[in-house]
Structure formats: C-alpha cells, structure tokens
Design an enzyme around this catalytic site. Structure first.
Site, PDB file in Angstrom:
ATOM      1  CG  ASP A  55      -2.308  -0.468   0.945  1.00  0.00           C
ATOM      2  OD1 ASP A  55      -2.570  -0.876  -0.198  1.00  0.00           O
ATOM      3  OD2 ASP A  55      -3.137  -0.451   1.877  1.00  0.00           O
ATOM      4  CG  ASP A  77      -7.401  -0.566   2.751  1.00  0.00           C
ATOM      5  OD1 ASP A  77      -6.276  -1.079   2.846  1.00  0.00           O
ATOM      6  OD2 ASP A  77      -7.660   0.378   1.988  1.00  0.00           O
TER       7      ASP A  77
END
Length: 162
Positions: free
Chosen positions: A14, A87
C-alpha cells in the site's frame, strides 16, 4: 504467523503504490489511486459530453467493484472517500483469528476444571482476549485514515493507520 506476514506485506505494498509510484511515473500520479478510480472523471466539457457521450474524452472512470465509496459528512462539494476491499478483508482475517483464538482459549480453560470455568465467566464478561481490543483498534485506525484523507486531501493507504 501467516496472517501477520500477509498484513505486513500488504502494508508495504500500500505504501509503495500510493506514496512512491508518483515519483516513478511520468504524470506524477499514484498508480493505486489511478487504477482504483479507473482514470478519474471525464476530462471533456460537460456540454460536449451531452452531445457526444461515446467520445473517448467523455469516458470517465467508474470505481472498481472492489472499492467502497464512503460519502464525506458535511462536505459542501459532496465528495467521497475510497476504501479498498483489501483494507477490510486483510484486517478481517486478523479479527477472525483473534475471535477463534479467544474461543479456543475459553474452551481449553473450561475443559480443565469446572471451577476455572465459573471464575473465567465472572471475571471476563467482555473485553477478555484479543478480539474486542482488535475491533476497537480497527475502528480507531479507520477513523484516523479518514481524518488523514480529509486533512491531506489525497489518497492514503488505510493499512498505514491500521
């Protein structure tokens, strides 16, 4: 061990694709944000797109189906924040592991002696174990990620705050 390793790998993934790739691309745009939004809104004039909606400059990006758009509260422009499926799923794996660990721990302590079962149920009504603190930490981390998006006005990797 595997859950922790996948969270760590996704954490660096990420960060790399949100913060580092703008320095590696010609346009200076984050690859992850660009792919998630499918190129962003149309670049042509809205009146032009009303006449020629099939034109290439009128083709705006639709968000991927693995992306949640969360409307911002009290935003005069009516914007929204983006939350990737990773997420939610990856921390969800950790939460499910914590819940299973807590259940297994209760089962093992209950099988050893009846007195420890009575004692553990009275002293640990809620909050004993890892699941409840993990859920609270996850909620605080998501709130911090949304605040960071609002303050910095750019996409943030949610796993950075989780």
């Amino acid at each position: 061990q595997g859950c922790i390793n996948s969270l760590i790998a996704a954490f660096f993934y990420d960060i790399f694709f949100v913060f580092v790739t703008p320095y590696l691309t010609k346009g200076g745009k984050s690859i992850m944000v660009d792919v998630a939004t499918s190129g962003g809104p149309p670049t042509a004039d809205p009146s032009w797109c009303e006449k020629y909606p099939d034109g290439p400059e009128c083709q705006g990006g639709d968000p991927l189906p693995m992306l949640f758009t969360i409307p911002r509260i009290n935003d005069y422009a009516g914007g929204s924040s983006l939350l990737g499926l990773g997420d939610i799923v990856l921390p969800g794996l950790l939460l499910s592991f914590a819940a299973r660990y807590d259940a297994a721990k209760k089962l093992v302590s209950a099988s050893h002696s009846p007195s420890s079962r009575r004692m553990s149920s009275s002293t640990c009504r809620s909050g004993c174990g890892y699941f409840v603190p993990s859920v609270i930490g996850y909620a605080i981390g998501l709130a911090m990620a949304n605040v960071a998006v609002y303050v910095m006005r750019m996409g943030q990797p949610a796993l950075l705050y989780l």
